[in-house]
Design a protein around this motif. Structure first.
Motif, PDB file in Angstrom:
ATOM      1  N   PRO A 117       0.825  -1.221   0.000  1.00 52.47           N
ATOM      2  CA  PRO A 117       0.000   0.000   0.000  1.00 52.47           C
ATOM      3  C   PRO A 117       0.851   1.260   0.000  1.00 52.47           C
ATOM      4  O   PRO A 117       2.033   1.248   0.375  1.00 52.47           O
ATOM      5  N   ASP A 118       0.229   2.360  -0.398  1.00 51.18           N
ATOM      6  CA  ASP A 118       0.924   3.645  -0.464  1.00 51.18           C
ATOM      7  C   ASP A 118       1.362   4.148   0.902  1.00 51.18           C
ATOM      8  O   ASP A 118       2.171   5.081   0.985  1.00 51.18           O
ATOM      9  N   THR A 119       0.834   3.558   1.963  1.00 43.27           N
ATOM     10  CA  THR A 119       1.220   3.954   3.315  1.00 43.27           C
ATOM     11  C   THR A 119       2.650   3.547   3.654  1.00 43.27           C
ATOM     12  O   THR A 119       3.193   3.956   4.681  1.00 43.27           O
ATOM     13  N   THR A 120       3.247   2.724   2.789  1.00 41.59           N
ATOM     14  CA  THR A 120       4.545   2.131   3.082  1.00 41.59           C
ATOM     15  C   THR A 120       5.524   2.439   1.951  1.00 41.59           C
ATOM     16  O   THR A 120       5.209   2.233   0.777  1.00 41.59           O
ATOM     17  N   SER A 121       6.719   2.902   2.295  1.00 41.65           N
ATOM     18  CA  SER A 121       7.728   3.204   1.274  1.00 41.65           C
ATOM     19  C   SER A 121       8.324   1.917   0.728  1.00 41.65           C
ATOM     20  O   SER A 121       8.209   0.843   1.320  1.00 41.65           O
ATOM     21  N   PHE A 122       9.004   2.031  -0.404  1.00 45.59           N
ATOM     22  CA  PHE A 122       9.670   0.865  -0.969  1.00 45.59           C
ATOM     23  C   PHE A 122      10.759   0.355  -0.024  1.00 45.59           C
ATOM     24  O   PHE A 122      10.938  -0.860   0.136  1.00 45.59           O
ATOM     25  N   ALA A 123      11.497   1.262   0.596  1.00 40.51           N
ATOM     26  CA  ALA A 123      12.550   0.849   1.529  1.00 40.51           C
ATOM     27  C   ALA A 123      11.958   0.075   2.701  1.00 40.51           C
ATOM     28  O   ALA A 123      12.519  -0.938   3.142  1.00 40.51           O
ATOM     29  N   GLU A 124      10.808   0.520   3.192  1.00 41.29           N
ATOM     30  CA  GLU A 124      10.147  -0.207   4.280  1.00 41.29           C
ATOM     31  C   GLU A 124       9.629  -1.552   3.796  1.00 41.29           C
ATOM     32  O   GLU A 124       9.736  -2.564   4.505  1.00 41.29           O
ATOM     33  N   GLY A 125       9.091  -1.596   2.596  1.00 40.90           N
ATOM     34  CA  GLY A 125       8.614  -2.852   2.033  1.00 40.90           C
ATOM     35  C   GLY A 125       9.717  -3.874   1.866  1.00 40.90           C
ATOM     36  O   GLY A 125       9.485  -5.085   1.933  1.00 40.90           O
ATOM     37  N   ALA A 126      10.951  -3.402   1.675  1.00 41.74           N
ATOM     38  CA  ALA A 126      12.088  -4.308   1.507  1.00 41.74           C
ATOM     39  C   ALA A 126      12.508  -4.969   2.813  1.00 41.74           C
ATOM     40  O   ALA A 126      13.393  -5.821   2.817  1.00 41.74           O
ATOM     41  N   GLN A 285      -2.998  -5.468   6.436  1.00 40.29           N
ATOM     42  CA  GLN A 285      -3.909  -4.656   7.249  1.00 40.29           C
ATOM     43  C   GLN A 285      -3.128  -3.693   8.131  1.00 40.29           C
ATOM     44  O   GLN A 285      -3.482  -2.509   8.250  1.00 40.29           O
ATOM     45  N   TRP A 286      -2.082  -4.189   8.769  1.00 39.79           N
ATOM     46  CA  TRP A 286      -1.284  -3.329   9.637  1.00 39.79           C
ATOM     47  C   TRP A 286      -0.603  -2.217   8.838  1.00 39.79           C
ATOM     48  O   TRP A 286      -0.489  -1.089   9.322  1.00 39.79           O
ATOM     49  N   LEU A 287      -0.164  -2.530   7.628  1.00 39.59           N
ATOM     50  CA  LEU A 287       0.453  -1.493   6.794  1.00 39.59           C
ATOM     51  C   LEU A 287      -0.572  -0.415   6.432  1.00 39.59           C
ATOM     52  O   LEU A 287      -0.278   0.783   6.493  1.00 39.59           O
ATOM     53  N   GLU A 288      -1.749  -0.847   6.046  1.00 36.12           N
ATOM     54  CA  GLU A 288      -2.809   0.112   5.700  1.00 36.12           C
ATOM     55  C   GLU A 288      -3.119   1.023   6.887  1.00 36.12           C
ATOM     56  O   GLU A 288      -3.403   2.218   6.716  1.00 36.12           O
ATOM     57  N   GLN A 289      -3.057   0.464   8.085  1.00 37.64           N
ATOM     58  CA  GLN A 289      -3.378   1.220   9.293  1.00 37.64           C
ATOM     59  C   GLN A 289      -2.182   2.010   9.829  1.00 37.64           C
ATOM     60  O   GLN A 289      -2.315   2.714  10.830  1.00 37.64           O
TER      61      GLN A 289
END
Length: 325
Positions: A117-126, A285-289
């Protein structure tokens, strides 16, 4: 495309190089991801260094790293074209495969690219593929932890920090062990014990009124086996994802048996599809929130890979070392 590669095991500075490689094409059931961030985990640097028992180079050239995040640019046969343009985080890119996320592009099975989700940066997603999913599975592999007391050993580590957060989100009481006040703050846990200056067993019993804990998320099974056996309540679970101090520890079998303890030695690479889908759903869900905090350590760009690998090996930074691609 530019890619980090190595052709033999050895020190990062000696074997890692950035080379030109062909852009892969997605096969049936696959997606092509334009990598934006590549996460480096201890397993990546151990594999590159040849530290695994019986390790041998399985491929003539390797692109390292299992975790990453990016954008789907193309899909193979059988994959919905609507996925093109989707932001995703990646898992197991380098597990039993030659080419991981340490490149500008990676092609891999569609299910291994999960909506980000857009709530999370690519670096965080990694940071998600290994640390976050390991923490989730260790905590929730056998059901709810609501109203349980959970001990997370090594709460300042990449897995431990996520475990402290996820246990709290699941309604558990969290106690963690760390080696300094700085690491206690990094863990985010309200209740912590400095294992360098305190007796962990005594401290946990003091905090729990002598009752111990229901679940232990264990970073070093061998080193902590005696304390864990003392602290775990009858019928509890010890979920361990490492035993670096001694890879083949002697097990106090009857000690655990007479407390009816479940020992779960887990590795995130081997999660079955059902468990992984449950985990992906909860993490999403946690990322969205915006419920999770992420510890991202900048490792630079692809050309900085050797230095970044050394950062991981020395543990000089708290968090997951991530390369911007």
């Amino acid at each position: 495309m530019k890619a980090i590669t190595y052709r033999e095991f050895g020190p990062a500075a000696d074997v890692l190089e950035v080379t030109d490689m062909p852009v892969p094409s997605p096969g049936p059931g696959e997606v092509l991801v334009r990598v934006k961030a590549s996460g480096i985990n201890p397993s990546d640097v151990k594999l590159r260094g040849g530290a695994r028992p019986g390790a041998a180079m399985q491929y003539p050239v390797v692109i390292p790293h299992s975790d990453g995040a990016g954008v789907i640019e193309a899909v193979g046969a059988g994959v919905d074209a609507a996925r093109i343009g989707e932001r995703v985080w990646i898992w197991n890119a380098h597990w039993q495969r030659a080419f991981g996320t340490g490149a500008e592009y990676v092609a891999l099975p569609s299910e291994q690219a999960v909506f980000l989700p857009d709530t999370t940066s690519f670096a965080e997603g990694a940071c998600f593929g290994i640390p976050a999913m390991t923490a989730w599975y260790a905590l929730y592999c056998d059901g709810s932890i609501a109203d349980k007391t959970v001990l997370v050993t090594g709460g300042a580590g990449s897995v431990g920090r996520y475990a402290c957060q996820m246990a709290t989100l699941g309604g558990a009481r969290v106690i963690t062990t760390v080696s300094s006040e700085e690491k206690a703050a990094h863990s985010g846990a309200a209740e912590w014990i400095n294992y360098r200056t305190q007796d962990v067993t005594e401290a946990v019993f003091d905090l729990t009124g002598g009752e111990g804990v229901d679940r232990i998320i264990e970073v070093d099974f061998a080193a902590n086996q005696e304390a864990s056996l003392s602290l775990i309540r009858p019928g509890g679970t010890i979920a361990s994802y490492a035993s670096a101090s001694r890879m083949r520890p002697e097990l106090d079998f009857y000690g655990f048996m007479f407390k009816n303890i479940r020992l779960h030695m887990l590795i995130v690479y081997q999660l079955d599809a059902s468990a992984r889908r449950r985990g992906e759903g909860q993490l999403g869900q946690w990322l969205e929130q915006r419920a999770l905090g992420h510890a991202v350590v900048s490792g630079g760009h692809l050309t900085d890979a050797a230095k970044a690998h050394v950062q991981v090996e020395t543990g000089e930074k708290l968090g997951t070392v991530v390369l911007e691609v």
